[in-house]
Design a protein around this motif. Structure first.
Motif, short mmCIF file in Angstrom:
data_model
loop_
_atom_site.label_atom_id
_atom_site.label_comp_id
_atom_site.label_asym_id
_atom_site.label_seq_id
_atom_site.Cartn_x
_atom_site.Cartn_y
_atom_site.Cartn_z
N SER A 1 30.83 44.67 42.87
CA SER A 1 30.43 45.03 44.23
C SER A 1 31.18 46.28 44.68
O SER A 1 32.20 46.66 44.09
N ALA A 2 30.69 46.89 45.72
CA ALA A 2 31.36 48.07 46.28
C ALA A 2 32.78 47.71 46.71
O ALA A 2 33.72 48.50 46.53
N GLU A 3 32.95 46.51 47.25
CA GLU A 3 34.27 46.05 47.68
C GLU A 3 35.21 45.90 46.48
O GLU A 3 36.38 46.30 46.54
N GLN A 4 34.71 45.32 45.39
CA GLN A 4 35.53 45.17 44.19
C GLN A 4 35.92 46.53 43.63
O GLN A 4 37.07 46.74 43.23
N LYS A 5 34.97 47.45 43.59
CA LYS A 5 35.23 48.79 43.07
C LYS A 5 36.26 49.52 43.94
O LYS A 5 37.15 50.19 43.42
N ALA A 6 36.16 49.38 45.24
CA ALA A 6 37.12 50.02 46.15
C ALA A 6 38.52 49.44 45.97
O ALA A 6 39.51 50.18 45.94
N ALA A 7 38.60 48.12 45.83
CA ALA A 7 39.91 47.47 45.62
C ALA A 7 40.51 47.93 44.30
O ALA A 7 41.72 48.19 44.21
N PHE A 8 39.68 48.06 43.27
CA PHE A 8 40.16 48.51 41.97
C PHE A 8 40.67 49.94 42.07
O PHE A 8 41.76 50.26 41.58
N LYS B 1 46.07 29.00 24.34
CA LYS B 1 45.54 28.26 25.49
C LYS B 1 45.03 29.22 26.56
O LYS B 1 44.00 28.96 27.19
N LEU B 2 45.74 30.32 26.78
CA LEU B 2 45.28 31.32 27.74
C LEU B 2 43.94 31.90 27.30
O LEU B 2 43.01 32.00 28.10
N VAL B 3 43.82 32.23 26.02
CA VAL B 3 42.56 32.78 25.51
C VAL B 3 41.43 31.77 25.68
O VAL B 3 40.34 32.11 26.15
N GLU B 4 41.68 30.51 25.33
CA GLU B 4 40.65 29.49 25.48
C GLU B 4 40.25 29.32 26.95
O GLU B 4 39.07 29.19 27.28
N HIS B 5 41.22 29.36 27.83
CA HIS B 5 40.95 29.25 29.27
C HIS B 5 40.06 30.41 29.73
O HIS B 5 39.06 30.19 30.43
N LEU B 6 40.39 31.62 29.31
CA LEU B 6 39.59 32.78 29.71
C LEU B 6 38.19 32.73 29.12
O LEU B 6 37.23 33.18 29.75
N ARG B 7 38.06 32.18 27.92
CA ARG B 7 36.73 32.06 27.32
C ARG B 7 35.85 31.08 28.10
O ARG B 7 34.64 31.26 28.18
N THR B 8 36.46 30.04 28.66
CA THR B 8 35.67 29.06 29.43
C THR B 8 35.42 29.53 30.86
O THR B 8 34.48 29.06 31.49
N ARG B 9 36.23 30.45 31.36
CA ARG B 9 36.07 30.93 32.74
C ARG B 9 35.29 32.25 32.75
O ARG B 9 35.78 33.29 33.20
N THR B 10 34.07 32.19 32.24
CA THR B 10 33.23 33.38 32.21
C THR B 10 32.81 33.82 33.61
O THR B 10 32.35 34.95 33.78
N ASP B 11 33.01 32.95 34.59
CA ASP B 11 32.72 33.32 35.98
C ASP B 11 33.74 34.30 36.53
O ASP B 11 33.46 35.02 37.49
N VAL B 12 34.92 34.33 35.94
CA VAL B 12 35.96 35.24 36.39
C VAL B 12 35.73 36.59 35.72
O VAL B 12 35.81 36.72 34.50
N GLN B 13 35.43 37.56 36.53
CA GLN B 13 35.13 38.90 36.02
C GLN B 13 36.42 39.68 35.78
O GLN B 13 37.44 39.46 36.44
N ASN B 14 36.36 40.61 34.82
CA ASN B 14 37.53 41.43 34.52
C ASN B 14 38.01 42.21 35.74
O ASN B 14 39.21 42.35 35.94
N ILE B 15 37.09 42.70 36.55
CA ILE B 15 37.51 43.47 37.72
C ILE B 15 38.29 42.58 38.70
O ILE B 15 39.25 43.03 39.33
N ASP B 16 37.92 41.30 38.78
CA ASP B 16 38.68 40.37 39.63
C ASP B 16 40.09 40.21 39.09
O ASP B 16 41.06 40.19 39.86
#
Length: 115
Positions: free
Chosen positions: A101-108, A33-48
């Protein structure tokens, strides 16, 4: 590659009374179910995911690959990633991955020094 993650003992609370086979079935169903959820949430980026939770789809695919290895099965990284992404990783990247984004990269960088 990072060190393998230890396997959590989930036989706590309500799960303590389950036999190992039942617990495995439940855990496997929850994972699917987690895998299926992540497959449908392509808007959620790995960096997020990395910035918020400290893991991403690639981490999950690596854990899947490690579990396969522990079971005596050879599974290469592209095949393990395809299990999580539902398609070859390069195809997923082309369709859904956005430039961080620069902000995402800095947070990472702040949350994952040396990664």
């Amino acid at each position: 590659m990072p060190a393998p993650q230890p396997e959590a003992d989930l036989a706590l609370g309500a799960a303590a009374g389950l036999d190992e086979a039942a617990r495995d079935r439940i855990e496997a169903a929850a994972f699917r179910k987690l895998v299926e959820h992540l497959r449908t949430r392509t808007d959620v980026q790995n960096i997020d995911m990395m910035n918020l939770a400290g893991f991403c789809r690639n981490c999950l695919s690596r854990w899947y690959q490690e579990a396969a290895s522990d079971a005596g099965l050879a599974l290469d990284t592209p095949a393990a990633r395809e299990v999580l992404y539902g398609m070859p990783y390069k195809e997923w990247q082309a369709k859904f991955q956005k430039e961080a984004s620069a902000e995402q990269k800095a947070a990472f960088a702040a949350a994952n020094p040396g990664h």
